[in-house]
Design an enzyme around this catalytic site. Structure first.
Site, PDB file in Angstrom:
ATOM      1  NE  ARG A  52       2.047  -5.312  11.327  1.00 51.76           N
ATOM      2  CZ  ARG A  52       3.122  -5.047  10.579  1.00 51.76           C
ATOM      3  NH1 ARG A  52       4.280  -5.629  10.853  1.00 51.76           N
ATOM      4  NH2 ARG A  52       3.039  -4.198   9.584  1.00 51.76           N
ATOM      5  NE  ARG A  92       7.463  -2.956   6.077  1.00 50.94           N
ATOM      6  CZ  ARG A  92       6.165  -2.642   6.022  1.00 50.94           C
ATOM      7  NH1 ARG A  92       5.642  -2.134   4.920  1.00 50.94           N
ATOM      8  NH2 ARG A  92       5.376  -2.841   7.058  1.00 50.94           N
ATOM      9  NE  ARG A 119      -4.652  -1.818   9.883  1.00 48.82           N
ATOM     10  CZ  ARG A 119      -3.497  -1.261   9.503  1.00 48.82           C
ATOM     11  NH1 ARG A 119      -3.479  -0.242   8.691  1.00 48.82           N
ATOM     12  NH2 ARG A 119      -2.354  -1.737   9.944  1.00 48.82           N
ATOM     13  NE  ARG A 160       6.404  -0.767  10.625  1.00 52.20           N
ATOM     14  CZ  ARG A 160       5.265  -0.814   9.945  1.00 52.20           C
ATOM     15  NH1 ARG A 160       5.182  -0.238   8.758  1.00 52.20           N
ATOM     16  NH2 ARG A 160       4.222  -1.432  10.446  1.00 52.20           N
ATOM     17  CE  LYS A 218      -2.264  -1.109   3.818  1.00 53.65           C
ATOM     18  NZ  LYS A 218      -1.607  -2.405   4.179  1.00 53.65           N
TER      19      LYS A 218
HETATM   20  O1  C5P Z   1      -0.606   0.683   8.483  1.00 48.44           O
HETATM   21  P1  C5P Z   1       0.612   0.098   9.140  1.00 48.44           P
HETATM   22  O2  C5P Z   1       0.851  -1.312   8.743  1.00 48.44           O
HETATM   23  O3  C5P Z   1       1.802   0.964   8.994  1.00 48.44           O
HETATM   24  O4  C5P Z   1       0.259   0.057  10.694  1.00 48.44           O
HETATM   25  C1  C5P Z   1       1.195  -0.394  11.645  1.00 48.44           C
HETATM   26  C2  C5P Z   1       0.499  -0.577  12.965  1.00 48.44           C
HETATM   27  O5  C5P Z   1      -0.100   0.652  13.364  1.00 48.44           O
HETATM   28  C3  C5P Z   1      -0.627  -1.582  12.953  1.00 48.44           C
HETATM   29  O6  C5P Z   1      -0.174  -2.901  13.112  1.00 48.44           O
HETATM   30  C4  C5P Z   1      -1.450  -1.110  14.123  1.00 48.44           C
HETATM   31  O7  C5P Z   1      -0.860  -1.481  15.360  1.00 48.44           O
HETATM   32  C5  C5P Z   1      -1.335   0.405  14.004  1.00 48.44           C
HETATM   33  N1  C5P Z   1      -2.449   0.984  13.224  1.00 48.44           N
HETATM   34  C6  C5P Z   1      -3.712   0.976  13.774  1.00 48.44           C
HETATM   35  N2  C5P Z   1      -4.768   1.534  13.110  1.00 48.44           N
HETATM   36  C7  C5P Z   1      -4.591   2.099  11.900  1.00 48.44           C
HETATM   37  C8  C5P Z   1      -3.309   2.107  11.313  1.00 48.44           C
HETATM   38  C9  C5P Z   1      -2.248   1.513  12.000  1.00 48.44           C
HETATM   39  O8  C5P Z   1      -3.911   0.454  14.858  1.00 48.44           O
HETATM   40  N3  C5P Z   1      -5.645   2.662  11.263  1.00 48.44           N
HETATM   41 MG    MG Z   2       2.331   1.037   5.139  1.00 49.32          MG
END
Ligand code: C5P
Ligand code: MG
Length: 191
Positions: free
Chosen positions: A146, A128, A89, A134, A14
């Site tokens: 996740r 990654r 989400r 991270r 994404k």
């Molecule tokens: O979107 P991304 O993968 O970068 O998100 C990393 C972490 O940030 C997720 O695993 C979650 O813990 C948190 N997150 C969230 N709600 C969102 C976006 C990210 O809880 N809308």
């Molecule tokens: Mg991302």
């Protein structure tokens, strides 16, 4: 306005595709994950609270992320459109987004989902993790958590937008430029 939700599980591409789309279509990119990590790195109260969830691979409460998106949109009232990356989400976040866009006199134009299987995602995220710094990309347990959160809480959003005839899936495995072309095919039809 062209308002795109770039949908898909963690590691689907994404962020990578957003960087290309925002240039071609002149859109503002909002990645709630990036915003949360920036808050955490700045050591804010919100960032510290969010990190408790991020480090376990769990979702941060709806009110927190919805508030961040609201602020971002209020700061970008001149935008020609938005790419929402990693948001919504949950169904509650999708409903909140719809109502925020209604306040902006606009709506979600399209939801494009990058389709990638779980094993490929785990491989990509561990790779990654070697360079992203991270912590949540470095433990297979956290990555799988996740993905479970995605299946339980995020995937229902696909039906939510399918019911509005706005969801389209795109093959997310292959060359980055080829995947970009597939996304553009959809966006060119509506822009
Ligand atoms: O979107 P991304 O993968 O970068 O998100 C990393 C972490 O940030 C997720 O695993 C979650 O813990 C948190 N997150 C969230 N709600 C969102 C976006 C990210 O809880 N809308
Ligand atoms: Mg991302």
């Amino acid at each position: 306005m062209l308002n795109l939700i770039l949908f898909g599980p963690p590691g689907a591409g994404k962020g990578t595709q957003s960087e290309k789309i925002l240039v071609k279509y002149n859109l503002k990119h909002i990645s709630t994950g990036d915003l949360l990590r920036a808050e955490r790195n700045a050591g804010t109260e919100l960032g510290n609270q969010a990190n408790e969830f991020i480090s376990k691979g769990e979702l941060v409460p709806d009110a927190v992320v919805i508030g961040m998106v609201k602020n971002f949109m209020a700061d970008n009232t001149d935008a020609k459109g938005f790419i929402f990356d990693g948001f919504p989400r949950t169904i509650a976040q999708a409903e909140a987004l719809d109502s925020m866009l209604t306040d902006f006199n606009t709506e979600i134009s399209i939801v494009l989902g990058l389709e990638v299987n779980e094993d490929e995602l785990v491989t990509r995220l561990l790779l990654r993790g070697q360079t992203s710094g991270r912590a949540d990309d470095q433990s297979e347990d956290t990555i799988r958590n996740r993905f479970q959160e995605y299946l339980n809480k995020t995937l229902p959003i696909q039906n939510y937008y399918s019911a509005k005839n706005k969801y389209f899936g795109v093959e997310g495995i292959g060359e980055i430029d080829q995947i970009f072309e597939s996304l553009c095919d959809h966006l060119d039809k509506i822009s």
